[in-house]
Scaffold this motif. Sequence first.
Motif, short mmCIF file in Angstrom:
data_model
loop_
_atom_site.label_atom_id
_atom_site.label_comp_id
_atom_site.label_asym_id
_atom_site.label_seq_id
_atom_site.Cartn_x
_atom_site.Cartn_y
_atom_site.Cartn_z
N ASP A 227 0.88 -1.18 0.00
CA ASP A 227 0.00 0.00 0.00
C ASP A 227 0.91 1.22 0.00
OD1 ASP A 227 -1.71 2.10 0.40
OD2 ASP A 227 -2.77 1.23 2.11
N SER B 76 -2.32 9.43 3.21
CA SER B 76 -3.25 8.66 2.38
C SER B 76 -4.57 9.39 2.22
CB SER B 76 -3.47 7.28 3.00
OG SER B 76 -4.40 6.53 2.25
N VAL C 194 -6.53 0.67 -3.14
CA VAL C 194 -5.17 0.76 -3.68
C VAL C 194 -4.86 -0.61 -4.27
CG1 VAL C 194 -2.73 0.85 -3.06
CG2 VAL C 194 -4.27 2.61 -2.25
#
Length: 441
Positions: free
Chosen positions: A118, A160, A435
């Motif tokens: 990720d 994020s 993702v």
Amino acid sequence: MTSKDRTTVKEREALRDLRQDPSSGTLPRRQMTGDHQESTVDGRLNRESGALMHTEIMSLNVGPQHPSTHGVLRLVVDMDGEYVIKVTPHMGYLHTGFEKTFENRTYQQGVTYAPRTDYLHSFSHELSYVLSVEKLLGAEVPERATTVRVILHELGRIHSHLVFVGTGLLDLGALTPFFYAFREKESCQDLFEAVCGYRMNQGYFRVGGLYRDIPDDWPAMVSRFLVQMEKGVEEYTTLFANNPIFQDRARGVGIIPPDVALDLGLTGPNLRASGVPLDNRKDNPYCGYETYDFNVVTSQDGDSLARFNMRLWEFGESIKIIRQALERLRPGPVRDPNRKISLPPRHELETSMEAVIHHFKLVTEGFHPPVGEVYVPTESARGEVGYYIVSDGGSMPYRVKIRAPSFVNLQALEYACVGAQFADLITILATIDPVLGDVDR
């Protein structure tokens, strides 16, 4: 499009029935008479009222293009007119094979691959991996290293969510939020670069602690960033979250009820947006999260607007946690002192033959955890991340299985999209926030 143009419950049920049994009937159709909206289910052309005539099912290929589908994700969308009746995600275009690669690398070398799973919240996978290995070994992580891990873990969450805010609204045609969010994103990556030299895929954590200590001025840099971030969140809320055009595009779109969210295995902001207050930082605490004061924010709406707002609200909670961690930072070591786990300091190599031997063995072969299996869940920006590791007593894992939230969260895409219009599919995909490195692992 306003909220009154959304599909009604009757139409949604008819869409689901048709998907399950195409011979059961035709799709619901809309006709507008003044300010009122009606539905017809026979699909015939009514020339007087202007209702749409029945159309054949059309399959559209959406993706795989990065970043428009948030990675190399391919969606096969079956549509009747503008209405989605089926969505089939096709994955596997990334070809990473991380899980098998882990099984052919030493435990310490695995830190290189974990953050690439990720790449937006890379510290979450790093942390989950090293916590699992440390549990196998029984390693003792110094308090300073644990506190720095918490700070970076939350900074990664902020990073994020910033990408989510910028690119999610970009999907809907709003260009300005991208520049606002990436302003703070670049500042956040400056902090990553200062601590380890890399802006992405850091590989900074080590089994037993950290790669090296943080710079002396780094806590002050973090404090200044938090002030900048608080001002940024106010701007995002005023300019974007309260924007009536965005609210009409997101409110009531892609509703996932709490029971469905639990049945599908959703975790993270997507689950909390449906009203379920599950957060591994509270429910399965790690790194001392049980000693930090923060709230698990939730919403009862379960729609795309709730999933967007969830990220905005989590900015504030992460800032709160980071400030508490900065106050707890004390001088001290950042690695487990056990020389069979951590590399000895370089100055010891000049005076100690035993240190040279430990260094040689760790670099060439690595350590040997006892036989066993372990799983440690952590809370990433997308939900529960966990590394299930099986040790056979060798220097490499016998088996590694990653519980990746994006892979599980994509299960909700079809449920949320069926009955919606094609434009809503883009909104729903953006707010689920997958993702693809997290999917094709």
